[in-house]
Scaffold this motif. Structure first.
Motif, PDB file in Angstrom:
ATOM      1  N   ASP A 262       0.795  -1.213   0.000  1.00 29.61           N
ATOM      2  CA  ASP A 262       0.000   0.000   0.000  1.00 29.61           C
ATOM      3  C   ASP A 262       0.832   1.269   0.000  1.00 29.61           C
ATOM      4  O   ASP A 262       0.508   2.216   0.700  1.00 29.61           O
ATOM      5  N   GLU A 263       1.933   1.301  -0.748  1.00 30.74           N
ATOM      6  CA  GLU A 263       2.867   2.410  -0.621  1.00 30.74           C
ATOM      7  C   GLU A 263       2.970   3.206  -1.918  1.00 30.74           C
ATOM      8  O   GLU A 263       2.744   2.680  -3.003  1.00 30.74           O
ATOM      9  N   ALA A 264       3.337   4.453  -1.809  1.00 33.38           N
ATOM     10  CA  ALA A 264       3.638   5.283  -2.974  1.00 33.38           C
ATOM     11  C   ALA A 264       4.768   6.238  -2.616  1.00 33.38           C
ATOM     12  O   ALA A 264       4.933   6.598  -1.449  1.00 33.38           O
ATOM     13  N   LYS A 265       5.545   6.592  -3.644  1.00 28.00           N
ATOM     14  CA  LYS A 265       6.738   7.411  -3.384  1.00 28.00           C
ATOM     15  C   LYS A 265       6.623   8.729  -4.140  1.00 28.00           C
ATOM     16  O   LYS A 265       6.197   8.753  -5.293  1.00 28.00           O
ATOM     17  N   LEU A 266       7.021   9.799  -3.495  1.00 28.41           N
ATOM     18  CA  LEU A 266       7.016  11.113  -4.147  1.00 28.41           C
ATOM     19  C   LEU A 266       8.399  11.728  -4.036  1.00 28.41           C
ATOM     20  O   LEU A 266       9.056  11.588  -3.008  1.00 28.41           O
ATOM     21  N   THR A 267       8.831  12.407  -5.110  1.00 27.00           N
ATOM     22  CA  THR A 267      10.148  13.048  -5.088  1.00 27.00           C
ATOM     23  C   THR A 267      10.009  14.467  -5.611  1.00 27.00           C
ATOM     24  O   THR A 267       9.323  14.696  -6.615  1.00 27.00           O
ATOM     25  N   ASN A 301      24.778  19.122  -4.304  1.00 27.27           N
ATOM     26  CA  ASN A 301      26.021  19.451  -5.009  1.00 27.27           C
ATOM     27  C   ASN A 301      26.025  20.895  -5.491  1.00 27.27           C
ATOM     28  O   ASN A 301      27.017  21.583  -5.415  1.00 27.27           O
ATOM     29  N   ASP A 302      24.886  21.333  -5.963  1.00 23.71           N
ATOM     30  CA  ASP A 302      24.827  22.666  -6.571  1.00 23.71           C
ATOM     31  C   ASP A 302      23.871  23.566  -5.784  1.00 23.71           C
ATOM     32  O   ASP A 302      23.110  24.334  -6.357  1.00 23.71           O
ATOM     33  N   GLU A 303      23.887  23.401  -4.470  1.00 26.41           N
ATOM     34  CA  GLU A 303      23.021  24.168  -3.568  1.00 26.41           C
ATOM     35  C   GLU A 303      21.543  23.842  -3.709  1.00 26.41           C
ATOM     36  O   GLU A 303      20.678  24.536  -3.204  1.00 26.41           O
ATOM     37  N   THR A 304      21.277  22.798  -4.481  1.00 25.32           N
ATOM     38  CA  THR A 304      19.897  22.285  -4.482  1.00 25.32           C
ATOM     39  C   THR A 304      19.963  20.801  -4.138  1.00 25.32           C
ATOM     40  O   THR A 304      21.018  20.172  -4.254  1.00 25.32           O
ATOM     41  N   THR A 305      18.824  20.253  -3.727  1.00 27.65           N
ATOM     42  CA  THR A 305      18.807  18.852  -3.343  1.00 27.65           C
ATOM     43  C   THR A 305      17.506  18.180  -3.802  1.00 27.65           C
ATOM     44  O   THR A 305      16.525  18.864  -4.083  1.00 27.65           O
ATOM     45  N   ASP A 306      17.527  16.854  -3.887  1.00 25.76           N
ATOM     46  CA  ASP A 306      16.301  16.094  -4.170  1.00 25.76           C
ATOM     47  C   ASP A 306      15.796  15.519  -2.852  1.00 25.76           C
ATOM     48  O   ASP A 306      16.599  15.150  -1.990  1.00 25.76           O
ATOM     49  N   PHE A 307      14.502  15.400  -2.730  1.00 22.08           N
ATOM     50  CA  PHE A 307      13.904  15.001  -1.462  1.00 22.08           C
ATOM     51  C   PHE A 307      12.771  14.015  -1.776  1.00 22.08           C
ATOM     52  O   PHE A 307      11.891  14.324  -2.569  1.00 22.08           O
ATOM     53  N   SER A 308      12.852  12.797  -1.204  1.00 16.13           N
ATOM     54  CA  SER A 308      11.816  11.786  -1.481  1.00 16.13           C
ATOM     55  C   SER A 308      11.149  11.343  -0.197  1.00 16.13           C
ATOM     56  O   SER A 308      11.792  11.322   0.863  1.00 16.13           O
TER      57      SER A 308
END
Ligand code: ADP
Ligand code: ASP
Ligand code: MG
Length: 408
Positions: A262-267, A301-308
């Motif tokens: 029952d899972e879902a992932k968001l990034t 790395n470039d002052e931005t990031t990914d978040f999941s």
């Protein structure tokens, strides 16, 4: 002579014939001189049917009315079971949750039990009656009918056992105990004679629905002796949920494999890497009452990031919409979603004293070509997120890797 609470799940009361069988079983215990409180669920499929009816009227049913409707399934089975007991020559009396008074808070569809009035039950027991109490339901302070969340009859039974200081709470279901994993997915799964509360709590919260998580919490808190048994077999001791000290000296490292489809992932991609961003992302999700499970933030790395993060699949669309709005506000690069994932977890208190479990797990999955999308660990569990199509394979591979298969 003991005071015993016996809960029978939906499949155990799925027809009048099965209800008659339950009555026979209860009558045998009663004949041995025990005081018995029985807690039936609704007939299997009935609660789903009732909820579907409500959804035919409204796609977003009013929670108070939904509870009025969903609670009726158990009202039918208590009446039928009390009648079947009388046919067996056993004195019996049925009560709905509100009649007993199972007092809950007012969180409709997932209410918490606050208190149980034991007066009527004690009087009936003293009078030689088997008392049949509807699972899954109660009433709030204002008398509104409430329900305890799906699978909530387990919690009703444990709460009654705690309130009446019962000697044992027996959960009768369609398997003869708690297994090393769901035997429907892995036929090689082995029945456990005992499992600790801590492990059972993790297994339940990670997807093993053999016991509702709140029932395990309750039993741990109030020291209720809790046992899972089959309502279709007569022999066997089932599985006893124990406190850790009671277990043998030599613990298995992993006790079981749990999973949740029952899972879902968001990034969210390319969000500015500065203090407060996690709050800006997850705050609106929490405000919408959406529970977040795993969270991963990548190195910037470039002052931005990914978040999941992951959410319950039923809340995926709602969460995606909210996240798109947040992404726009924060000037993020974009939003990605995946609702075809699942979570597989290895659980065991023995993990505390054994390093290297995670690497063993990752190695086994890697050899099968299963890609791991997310990882989360605690003292006694390791969870991974993988594509849903790998669920069965991942469960079986881990079951074998940790030596949980039946002995040859
Ligand atoms: P009930 O209607 O009696 O409450 P449930 O369907 O809620 O029964 O729970 C029993 C089911 O739980 C079993 O049929 C089995 O498929 C599932 N299950 C999941 N994990 C486990 C496990 N580790 N051990 C035993 N059963 C499990
Ligand atoms: N009948 C309710 C449900 O289906 C409660 C239970 O079975 O435990 O969720
Ligand atoms: Mg259940």
């Amino acid at each position: 002579m003991a005071l015993i609470v016996q809960k029978f799940g939906g499949t155990s009361v799925a027809s009048t014939d099965r209800i008659k069988n339950v009555a026979k079983r209860v009558a045998r215990w009663k004949a041995q001189g025990h005081d018995i409180i029985v807690v039936p669920s609704a007939m299997s499929g009935e609660t789903n049917r009732l909820i579907a009816l409500a959804k035919e009227i409204s796609t977003t049913p009013d929670p108070r009315e939904l509870d009025v409707i969903a609670s009726t399934g158990e009202q039918v089975t208590i009446g039928l079971l009390a009648m079947a007991l009388k046919e067996e020559g056993v004195k019996a009396k049925s009560y709905t949750g509100p009649q007993v008074r199972v007092l809950t808070d007012s969180t409709f569809t997932k209410a918490r039990i606050l208190q149980i009035d034991d007066e009527r039950i004690r009087e009936d027991l003293a009078d030689g009656c088997v008392v049949v109490v509807a699972g899954f339901q109660g009433a709030d302070e204002d008398g509104n009918i409430t329900t305890l969340g799906r699978g909530g009859s387990d919690t009703s039974a444990v709460a009654l056992a705690a309130a009446l200081k019962a000697d044992e709470c027996q959960i009768y279901t369609d398997v003869n105990g708690v297994y090393t994993t769901d035997p429907r997915v892995e036929p090689e799964a082995r029945k456990l004679d005992t499992i600790t509360f801590e492990e059972m709590l993790e297994m339940a919260s990670l997807g093993s629905k053999v016991l509702q998580i709140r029932s395990v919490e309750f039993a741990g808190k109030y020291k209720v002796k809790l046992r899972v048994l089959s309502s279709f077999q007569d022999e066997g001791e089932g599985t006893l949920i124990t406190v850790e000290e009671e277990k043998q000296m030599e613990q298995p490292i992993i006790s079981g494999i749990a999973f949740n489809r029952d899972e879902a992932k968001l990034t969210i991609l390319g969000v500015p890497d500065r203090p407060g961003v996690a709050y800006q992302l997850l705050g609106p999700i929490a405000e919408a009452n959406i529970d977040v499970d795993m969270i991963i933030q990548n190195v910037a790395n470039d002052e931005t990031t990914d978040f999941s993060f992951t959410v319950n699949r039923g809340e995926y669309n709602k969460a995606l919409e909210i996240l798109k709005g947040t992404a726009e506000k924060l000037g993020a690069r974009g939003v990605q979603g995946d609702n075809k994932i699942c979570k597989v977890s290895a659980v065991g208190v023995g993990m505390r004293s054994h390093p290297g479990i995670a690497s063993k797990m990752f190695n086994a999955l890697g050899r099968e070509g299963i890609n791991i999308k997310m990882i989360s660990t605690s003292e006694i569990k390791i969870s991974i997120v993988v594509e849903e199509k790998y669920l069965e394979l991942a469960v079986r591979v881990l079951h074998k890797t940790f030596g949980l298969d039946k002995a040859e």
